[in-house]
Design an enzyme around this catalytic site. Sequence first.
Site, PDB file in Angstrom:
ATOM      1  N   ALA A  64      -1.730 -17.467   2.057  1.00 32.86           N
ATOM      2  CA  ALA A  64      -3.064 -17.236   1.514  1.00 32.86           C
ATOM      3  C   ALA A  64      -3.024 -15.945   0.702  1.00 32.86           C
ATOM      4  O   ALA A  64      -2.165 -15.094   0.918  1.00 32.86           O
ATOM      5  CB  ALA A  64      -4.067 -17.108   2.647  1.00 32.86           C
ATOM      6  N   GLY A 107       0.069 -19.789   4.736  1.00 37.43           N
ATOM      7  CA  GLY A 107      -0.561 -20.956   4.105  1.00 37.43           C
ATOM      8  C   GLY A 107       0.427 -21.738   3.249  1.00 37.43           C
ATOM      9  O   GLY A 107       0.275 -22.944   3.058  1.00 37.43           O
ATOM     10  N   GLU A 110       2.043 -24.002   5.578  1.00 42.24           N
ATOM     11  CA  GLU A 110       1.053 -25.026   5.947  1.00 42.24           C
ATOM     12  C   GLU A 110       0.887 -26.035   4.811  1.00 42.24           C
ATOM     13  O   GLU A 110       0.720 -27.236   5.050  1.00 42.24           O
ATOM     14  CB  GLU A 110      -0.277 -24.349   6.309  1.00 42.24           C
ATOM     15  N   GLU A 130       1.362 -14.599   9.837  1.00 41.79           N
ATOM     16  CA  GLU A 130      -0.031 -14.156   9.990  1.00 41.79           C
ATOM     17  C   GLU A 130      -0.196 -13.146  11.119  1.00 41.79           C
ATOM     18  O   GLU A 130      -1.059 -12.268  11.058  1.00 41.79           O
ATOM     19  CB  GLU A 130      -0.950 -15.361  10.255  1.00 41.79           C
TER      20      GLU A 130
HETATM   21  N1  CAA Z   1      -1.281 -12.591  -1.254  1.00 39.31           N
HETATM   22  C1  CAA Z   1      -1.511 -11.836  -2.348  1.00 39.31           C
HETATM   23  N2  CAA Z   1      -0.552 -11.208  -3.025  1.00 39.31           N
HETATM   24  C2  CAA Z   1       0.714 -11.344  -2.576  1.00 39.31           C
HETATM   25  C3  CAA Z   1       1.035 -12.131  -1.449  1.00 39.31           C
HETATM   26  C4  CAA Z   1      -0.025 -12.756  -0.763  1.00 39.31           C
HETATM   27  N3  CAA Z   1       0.179 -13.554   0.309  1.00 39.31           N
HETATM   28  N4  CAA Z   1       2.366 -12.083  -1.239  1.00 39.31           N
HETATM   29  C5  CAA Z   1       2.866 -11.293  -2.207  1.00 39.31           C
HETATM   30  N5  CAA Z   1       1.867 -10.863  -3.023  1.00 39.31           N
HETATM   31  C6  CAA Z   1       1.981  -9.965  -4.186  1.00 39.31           C
HETATM   32  C7  CAA Z   1       2.302  -8.549  -3.741  1.00 39.31           C
HETATM   33  O1  CAA Z   1       1.125  -7.886  -3.381  1.00 39.31           O
HETATM   34  C8  CAA Z   1       2.932  -7.999  -4.985  1.00 39.31           C
HETATM   35  O2  CAA Z   1       1.910  -7.679  -5.912  1.00 39.31           O
HETATM   36  P1  CAA Z   1       1.988  -6.286  -6.767  1.00 39.31           P
HETATM   37  O3  CAA Z   1       3.185  -6.486  -7.637  1.00 39.31           O
HETATM   38  O4  CAA Z   1       0.689  -6.274  -7.491  1.00 39.31           O
HETATM   39  O5  CAA Z   1       2.171  -5.213  -5.764  1.00 39.31           O
HETATM   40  C9  CAA Z   1       3.701  -9.185  -5.549  1.00 39.31           C
HETATM   41  O6  CAA Z   1       3.098 -10.341  -4.956  1.00 39.31           O
HETATM   42  C10 CAA Z   1       5.149  -9.174  -5.164  1.00 39.31           C
HETATM   43  O7  CAA Z   1       5.240  -9.019  -3.757  1.00 39.31           O
HETATM   44  P2  CAA Z   1       6.368  -8.122  -3.059  1.00 39.31           P
HETATM   45  O8  CAA Z   1       6.651  -6.906  -3.890  1.00 39.31           O
HETATM   46  O9  CAA Z   1       5.982  -7.925  -1.649  1.00 39.31           O
HETATM   47  O10 CAA Z   1       7.612  -9.136  -3.189  1.00 39.31           O
HETATM   48  P3  CAA Z   1       8.903  -9.236  -2.261  1.00 39.31           P
HETATM   49  O11 CAA Z   1       9.799 -10.214  -2.942  1.00 39.31           O
HETATM   50  O12 CAA Z   1       9.422  -7.874  -1.929  1.00 39.31           O
HETATM   51  O13 CAA Z   1       8.385  -9.874  -0.874  1.00 39.31           O
HETATM   52  C11 CAA Z   1       7.160 -11.473   0.457  1.00 39.31           C
HETATM   53  C12 CAA Z   1       7.894 -11.175  -0.858  1.00 39.31           C
HETATM   54  C13 CAA Z   1       8.135 -11.379   1.651  1.00 39.31           C
HETATM   55  C14 CAA Z   1       6.597 -12.846   0.346  1.00 39.31           C
HETATM   56  C15 CAA Z   1       6.049 -10.417   0.685  1.00 39.31           C
HETATM   57  O14 CAA Z   1       5.287 -10.320  -0.514  1.00 39.31           O
HETATM   58  C16 CAA Z   1       5.094 -10.767   1.788  1.00 39.31           C
HETATM   59  O15 CAA Z   1       5.382 -10.538   2.950  1.00 39.31           O
HETATM   60  N6  CAA Z   1       3.894 -11.329   1.438  1.00 39.31           N
HETATM   61  C17 CAA Z   1       2.848 -11.643   2.391  1.00 39.31           C
HETATM   62  C18 CAA Z   1       3.226 -12.825   3.267  1.00 39.31           C
HETATM   63  C19 CAA Z   1       2.147 -13.120   4.272  1.00 39.31           C
HETATM   64  O16 CAA Z   1       1.765 -12.313   5.093  1.00 39.31           O
HETATM   65  N7  CAA Z   1       1.627 -14.354   4.218  1.00 39.31           N
HETATM   66  C20 CAA Z   1       0.629 -14.817   5.140  1.00 39.31           C
HETATM   67  C21 CAA Z   1      -0.691 -14.724   4.489  1.00 39.31           C
HETATM   68  S1  CAA Z   1      -2.001 -15.117   5.601  1.00 39.31           S
HETATM   69  C22 CAA Z   1      -2.183 -16.753   5.522  1.00 39.31           C
HETATM   70  O17 CAA Z   1      -1.465 -17.456   4.853  1.00 39.31           O
HETATM   71  C23 CAA Z   1      -3.368 -17.265   6.349  1.00 39.31           C
HETATM   72  C24 CAA Z   1      -3.545 -18.722   6.399  1.00 39.31           C
HETATM   73  O18 CAA Z   1      -2.650 -19.535   6.268  1.00 39.31           O
HETATM   74  C25 CAA Z   1      -4.857 -19.267   6.654  1.00 39.31           C
END
Ligand code: CAA
Length: 256
Positions: A64, A107, A110, A130
């Site tokens: 998400a 997500g 999912e 999450e």
């Molecule tokens: N939402 C919004 N923006 C995101 C994102 C997310 N889930 N994942 C990455 N981005 C953005 C980062 O903020 C970053 O933006 P900026 O350049 O503006 O800073 C850009 O994408 C690149 O991200 P990283 O520099 O972190 O890239 P990376 O290659 O080093 O790492 C990653 C990649 C491991 C996916 C890391 O970005 C990460 O851990 N992301 C979050 C993953 C997460 O927690 N997902 C669960 C979300 S909750 C959910 O999904 C709930 C649900 O199902 C209902």
Amino acid sequence: ADPVLSSREGEGILILTLNRPDARNALSTALLERLADLLGAADADPEIRAVILTGGLKVFAAGADVKEMAAHDAVSILADARPRLWKAIREFGKPLIGAVNGFCLGGGNELAMCCDILIAGEDAQFGQPEINLGIIPGAGGTQRLPRTIGRSRAMEMALAGSFLSAREALTFGLVSRVVPPELTIAKAVELARVIAAKPPLAVRAAKQAVRAAEELPLSEGLRLERALFCQLFATADRREGLAAFAEKRPAKFEGK
Ligand code: CAA
């Protein structure tokens, strides 16, 4: 930019590509809305026989949109449009093949589990992180993972936030094939071509029946299977399939 790109790949096949490269294809509400719309249109289009869902070569989806989620409170999240969009995506009735490279998280995982068949690149990583955000999966992760990979592994993912490699995902039955990353889409297209040549009403019934196995007790699932099986005897494609077999020629299916 359009958050989901749509392109036709030869006869009957549609490729949908998640397109938010700067956000690791995070599933914003606008993206889910577009995806639900495109799938709805594909379901209604008799020319489309199978759909491939991919995030491209680098990442499937990082979950998400965390930034969007941060704006919610306990009341606004209750009225969120997303559950309706997830439901629309899950109800897509034609074959949906996921081609997954790189991160497939939250997500994103999912969404991958909404696909009927998953092809993973060797670099794919599956996770439900999450828990690290103080929440839990909210679009099916806690329900579909244990049904797919078993309780202990699902618990590890949901409680510890552990990732699965592509090989582990293959061993545990989350995906059906692992290929070099640059070949995921080609492999999905190859499979989609095979399916696109099959009788579409039977394909739809087969998907519905296999899907029902995740929801129904065995006796009800068997009843549904038998009802769908009998329904197909009303189709022209069933007559064509049996006639072609008897005449030792390839069948020509028309979706009737
Ligand atoms: N939402 C919004 N923006 C995101 C994102 C997310 N889930 N994942 C990455 N981005 C953005 C980062 O903020 C970053 O933006 P900026 O350049 O503006 O800073 C850009 O994408 C690149 O991200 P990283 O520099 O972190 O890239 P990376 O290659 O080093 O790492 C990653 C990649 C491991 C996916 C890391 O970005 C990460 O851990 N992301 C979050 C993953 C997460 O927690 N997902 C669960 C979300 S909750 C959910 O999904 C709930 C649900 O199902 C209902």
